[in-house]
Write an enzyme that holds these catalytic residues in place. Structure first.
Site, PDB file in Angstrom:
ATOM      1  N   CYS A   2       0.807  -1.206   0.000  1.00 10.91           N
ATOM      2  CA  CYS A   2       0.000   0.000   0.000  1.00 10.91           C
ATOM      3  C   CYS A   2       0.847   1.266   0.000  1.00 10.91           C
ATOM      4  O   CYS A   2       1.900   1.315   0.630  1.00 10.91           O
ATOM      5  CB  CYS A   2      -0.893   0.027   1.229  1.00 10.91           C
ATOM      6  N   ARG A  27       5.511   0.316  -5.803  1.00  9.42           N
ATOM      7  CA  ARG A  27       5.448  -0.489  -4.579  1.00  9.42           C
ATOM      8  C   ARG A  27       4.589  -1.737  -4.774  1.00  9.42           C
ATOM      9  O   ARG A  27       4.698  -2.685  -4.008  1.00  9.42           O
ATOM     10  CB  ARG A  27       4.854   0.354  -3.441  1.00  9.42           C
ATOM     11  N   TRP A  76      -2.791  -2.800  -1.666  1.00 11.55           N
ATOM     12  CA  TRP A  76      -2.347  -4.165  -1.971  1.00 11.55           C
ATOM     13  C   TRP A  76      -3.127  -5.054  -1.005  1.00 11.55           C
ATOM     14  O   TRP A  76      -2.887  -5.044   0.196  1.00 11.55           O
ATOM     15  CB  TRP A  76      -0.840  -4.274  -1.738  1.00 11.55           C
ATOM     16  N   ASN A 100      -2.078   2.065   5.918  1.00 14.60           N
ATOM     17  CA  ASN A 100      -1.100   1.026   5.564  1.00 14.60           C
ATOM     18  C   ASN A 100      -0.881   0.167   6.786  1.00 14.60           C
ATOM     19  O   ASN A 100      -0.816   0.705   7.894  1.00 14.60           O
ATOM     20  CB  ASN A 100       0.270   1.639   5.223  1.00 14.60           C
ATOM     21  N   GLY A 101      -0.662  -1.125   6.564  1.00 14.62           N
ATOM     22  CA  GLY A 101      -0.375  -2.019   7.684  1.00 14.62           C
ATOM     23  C   GLY A 101      -1.523  -2.986   7.900  1.00 14.62           C
ATOM     24  O   GLY A 101      -2.386  -3.152   7.029  1.00 14.62           O
ATOM     25  N   GLU A 479      20.077 -16.045  -6.384  1.00 15.92           N
ATOM     26  CA  GLU A 479      19.574 -14.726  -6.764  1.00 15.92           C
ATOM     27  C   GLU A 479      19.192 -14.720  -8.251  1.00 15.92           C
ATOM     28  O   GLU A 479      18.157 -14.179  -8.628  1.00 15.92           O
ATOM     29  CB  GLU A 479      20.629 -13.658  -6.434  1.00 15.92           C
ATOM     30  N   LYS A 483      15.458 -13.891  -9.800  1.00 15.86           N
ATOM     31  CA  LYS A 483      15.212 -12.870 -10.835  1.00 15.86           C
ATOM     32  C   LYS A 483      14.384 -13.473 -11.963  1.00 15.86           C
ATOM     33  O   LYS A 483      13.383 -12.909 -12.389  1.00 15.86           O
ATOM     34  CB  LYS A 483      16.517 -12.356 -11.453  1.00 15.86           C
ATOM     35  N   GLU A 486      10.697 -14.462 -10.858  1.00 19.51           N
ATOM     36  CA  GLU A 486       9.758 -13.410 -10.460  1.00 19.51           C
ATOM     37  C   GLU A 486       9.293 -12.547 -11.629  1.00 19.51           C
ATOM     38  O   GLU A 486       8.199 -12.020 -11.608  1.00 19.51           O
ATOM     39  CB  GLU A 486      10.315 -12.540  -9.325  1.00 19.51           C
ATOM     40  N   HIS A 502      21.011 -36.605  -6.206  1.00 24.99           N
ATOM     41  CA  HIS A 502      20.327 -37.221  -5.064  1.00 24.99           C
ATOM     42  C   HIS A 502      18.818 -37.065  -5.193  1.00 24.99           C
ATOM     43  O   HIS A 502      18.108 -37.085  -4.193  1.00 24.99           O
ATOM     44  CB  HIS A 502      20.866 -36.640  -3.759  1.00 24.99           C
ATOM     45  N   LYS A 601       6.982  -3.968  -4.157  1.00 23.34           N
ATOM     46  CA  LYS A 601       8.371  -3.560  -3.970  1.00 23.34           C
ATOM     47  C   LYS A 601       8.712  -3.426  -2.485  1.00 23.34           C
ATOM     48  O   LYS A 601       9.818  -3.719  -2.066  1.00 23.34           O
ATOM     49  CB  LYS A 601       8.587  -2.219  -4.688  1.00 23.34           C
TER      50      LYS A 601
HETATM   51  C1  F6R Z   1      13.365  -9.482  -5.461  1.00 19.42           C
HETATM   52  C2  F6R Z   1      13.247  -8.467  -4.431  1.00 19.42           C
HETATM   53  C3  F6R Z   1      12.809  -8.903  -3.070  1.00 19.42           C
HETATM   54  C4  F6R Z   1      13.404  -7.991  -1.986  1.00 19.42           C
HETATM   55  C5  F6R Z   1      12.813  -8.329  -0.612  1.00 19.42           C
HETATM   56  C6  F6R Z   1      13.436  -7.503   0.487  1.00 19.42           C
HETATM   57  O1  F6R Z   1      13.870  -8.947  -6.652  1.00 19.42           O
HETATM   58  O2  F6R Z   1      13.451  -7.317  -4.660  1.00 19.42           O
HETATM   59  O3  F6R Z   1      13.109 -10.227  -2.831  1.00 19.42           O
HETATM   60  O4  F6R Z   1      14.784  -8.154  -1.971  1.00 19.42           O
HETATM   61  O5  F6R Z   1      11.439  -8.099  -0.639  1.00 19.42           O
HETATM   62  O6  F6R Z   1      13.239  -6.147   0.268  1.00 19.42           O
HETATM   63  P1  F6R Z   1      14.128  -5.049   0.986  1.00 19.42           P
HETATM   64  O7  F6R Z   1      15.512  -5.173   0.441  1.00 19.42           O
HETATM   65  O8  F6R Z   1      13.486  -3.756   0.647  1.00 19.42           O
HETATM   66  O9  F6R Z   1      14.098  -5.378   2.449  1.00 19.42           O
END
Ligand code: F6R
Length: 606
Positions: A2, A27, A76, A100-101, A479, A483, A486, A502, A601
């Site tokens: 949100c 976000r 959201w 928010n929250g 990682e 990427k 997602e 295994h 985000k």
């Molecule tokens: C994936 C991604 C997420 C963030 C995670 C933590 O590309 O961006 O996995 O890394 O939500 O977010 P922050 O770094 O803001 O705590």
């Protein structure tokens, strides 16, 4: 997740709110809304809908621009599905509210205040509006003070009272609110990105402080009615960077910005050829005295921690744990006053990371935040902070935040090695040479973007993919796999290649692309032999490999050679290549690269 905005001033309130909500779109959200009031006429308008801010803009198109203040929200969904009714703002009686929250006890509050008849939506937010309305007797402070005593959970609440059309009120617990003003008015938002371009300075509203947004000033009061002096922080981001520039997506722009971001992260922290963290105020003692290290982080930030673990255990011989922040406190972690906790977070607002950090601090641990956003909640909660200087990261998939986090961690590790007397002269020189070469080596990979694009085209139709590597390569691939999955929606698993036989090798078929990463001198033979095992099962293997490694006469579907760096520093060229691979797959599939489905985000709910 949100996003919240509020504006009180002489510009068109509707335009101002919609523009700010657009800045918060990154976000992640599923519905949007605004409520505006006019001081002279007392007229109140609520416009809201499931969908994008662009849809909301269309709904507002014919509205007369006569309001004087207003609040807005991108939602959201957590409590109650995605619908026009559940979108914020909510109005109950005299109270208009965005939130928010999560209010954990909203069901109890419904019963306690007998609110059932007042509510139209399924949201916890509307319950708060109804509680406030019950408690409102013409004194906003009194109602807010009483209401927050009943609330359990995290919240930032931005409120308008219908008989106070010239003031916006706000209060928060955990979930952030920032505020700023300029000659045209005052504004607040859930993050500083929404304020970019409007002011040079901003305030982080402290927890449980009642904030009043007037046309020309912002006033803060504690719960006893005593004035609180705001503390201002600089908005030092170049706001022109917040646009996409010549790139079709923020993600590509942010991948390409990495050399610059990495240079900025090094800037001021290497003095006369040595790592110097005095700009960050990190005392050498805490690096020298700790007996164990623990990373708390989520997603990509946690993967940055895994890279640090490989480096720390190998070079510094300090015990290190890297934990999912969301699991951390439920696992009885071994934490004491000799533990150094590293809380890694781009946004500085991820609630699980924040809560894990608070838990570790209660157990006596010292803490350093590795954070991108200045003044964010995790930055404020940490004993010390090292800021990654990535600049605003808008694409949901993290790229430049990750590489700057890893670089910041390497700076910290380098300093730790120095103060513990671990590096001899030769090792320190190699470390420093590599550290300073990071931006240019990563740049070399970006120049290979067309080759990576060609490889990406071959995996567009895959349903599943594997990424194989050992040791540090495996950590890097975790990682890389995140990427790809997602943003391309291809189910991708990173696998420690020695472990494959295994069980998981049963899933390898001709239609399963395999991306193998081989960058570590010590284990390259073993890695190459694991790759041959999957090739014998028909897999087509794309190999990302350090360019000086001899591949003998083995054949691969594609080979991408990566510029040579020593040991752990290969994380930079390898990660840039994997980022570009994921990016091109998503783009060529015609997906919304910057805003993948279901994702946010900034993750502000547990
Ligand atoms: C994936 C991604 C997420 C963030 C995670 C933590 O590309 O961006 O996995 O890394 O939500 O977010 P922050 O770094 O803001 O705590």
């Amino acid at each position: 997740m949100c996003g919240i905005v509020g504006y009180n001033g002489k510009n068109s309130v509707t335009d101002q709110l919609l523009n700010s909500l657009e800045l918060l779109e990154y976000r992640g959200y599923d519905s949007a809304g605004i409520a505006t009031m006019n001081k002279k006429t007392g007229k109140i308008k609520i416009r809201k809908c499931a969908g994008r801010v662009a849809d909301l803009r269309r709904i507002c198109e014919n509205d007369k621009k006569i309001s004087t203040c207003g609040i807005g929200h991108t939602r959201w969904a957590t409590h109650g599905g995605v619908s026009d009714t559940n979108a914020h703002p909510h109005r109950v009686g005299d109270v208009l509210l965005v939130h928010n929250g999560i209010i954990e006890n909203y069901e109890e509050l419904k019963d306690h205040f007998m609110l059932h008849k007042d509510l139209k939506s399924q949201t916890d937010t509307e319950v708060v509006a109804a509680v406030l309305n019950r408690l409102y007797d013409g004194d906003p402070h009194e109602a807010i003070r009483k209401a927050v005593k009943y609330l359990k959970g995290t919240f930032s609440l931005v409120i308008m009272f219908v008989d106070r059309p010239d003031v916006i009120y706000a209060i928060r617990n955990v979930s952030p609110i920032v505020a700023a003003y300029n000659e045209n008015g005052t504004m607040l938002a859930s993050d500083v990105v929404a304020l970019a371009g409007t002011a040079d300075q901003y305030i982080v509203i402290p927890e449980y402080v009642i904030t009043e947004l007037h046309k020309k000033k912002i006033k803060l009061f504690d719960l006893n009615g005593k004035k609180v002096e705001p503390e201002f922080l600089e908005i030092d981001w170049d706001t022109t960077r917040a646009g996409k520039g010549k790139y079709p997506f923020f993600m590509e722009k942010e991948i390409m910005e990495q050399p610059e971001a990495l240079r900025a992260t090094l800037d001021g922290r290497v003095v006369n050829g040595e790592i110097d963290l005095s700009v960050d105020g990190i005392p050498d003692d805490i690096l020298k005295d700790c007996e164990r290290i623990c990373v708390v982080a989520c997603g990509t930030a946690m993967h940055a921690g895994l890279v640090a673990k490989a480096v720390i255990q190998r070079n510094l011989r300090i015990h290190m744990d890297v934990e999912y922040a969301s699991e951390f406190m439920y696992e009885d972690p071994i934490i004491d006053e000799k533990t150094l906790v590293l809380a890694i977070s781009q946004s500085g607002e991820t609630i699980d990371t924040l809560e894990a950090l608070k838990y570790a601090k209660k157990k006596g641990a010292k803490s350093i935040g590795i954070i991108n956003i200045k003044g964010s909640s995790i930055a404020r909660e940490s004993d010390y902070v090292m800021y990654t200087v990535a600049g605003p990261e808008i694409a949901v998939a993290s790229t430049k935040a990750y590489t700057t986090q890893v670089l910041t961690l390497l700076l910290l590790i380098g300093r730790m090695a120095k103060v513990r007397g671990i590096f001899d002269e030769e090792t320190e020189k190699i470390f420093m040479d590599n550290l300073l070469q990071v931006p240019e080596k990563l740049e070399e990979v970006l120049e290979k973007k067309n080759d990576i694009h060609k490889i990406a085209r071959k995996i567009l139709d895959a349903k599943d993919a594997f990424m194989l590597g050992r040791g540090l390569d495996y950590s890097i691939l975790l990682e890389g796999a995140l990427k790809l999955k997602e943003i391309s929606y291809i189910h991708t698993e990173a696998y420690a290649s020695g472990e494959l036989k295994h069980g998981t090798i049963a899933l390898i078929t001709e239609n399963t692309p395999v991306v193998a990463l081989v960058t570590q001198e010590k284990i390259k033979e073993k890695e190459l032999s694991n790759i041959r095992e999957v090739q014998s099962r028909g897999a087509s293997v794309v190999l990302f490999v350090r360019e000086d490694f001899d591949l003998a006469d083995a054949e691969y579907t594609d080979v991408l050679s990566l510029p040579v760096m020593t040991g752990e520093f290969m994380v930079f060229p390898a990660s840039a290549a994997l980022q570009l691979l994921a990016y091109y797959v998503s783009m060529d599939k015609g997906l919304d690269v910057d805003k993948p489905r279901n994702l946010a985000k900034v993750v502000t709910v547990e």
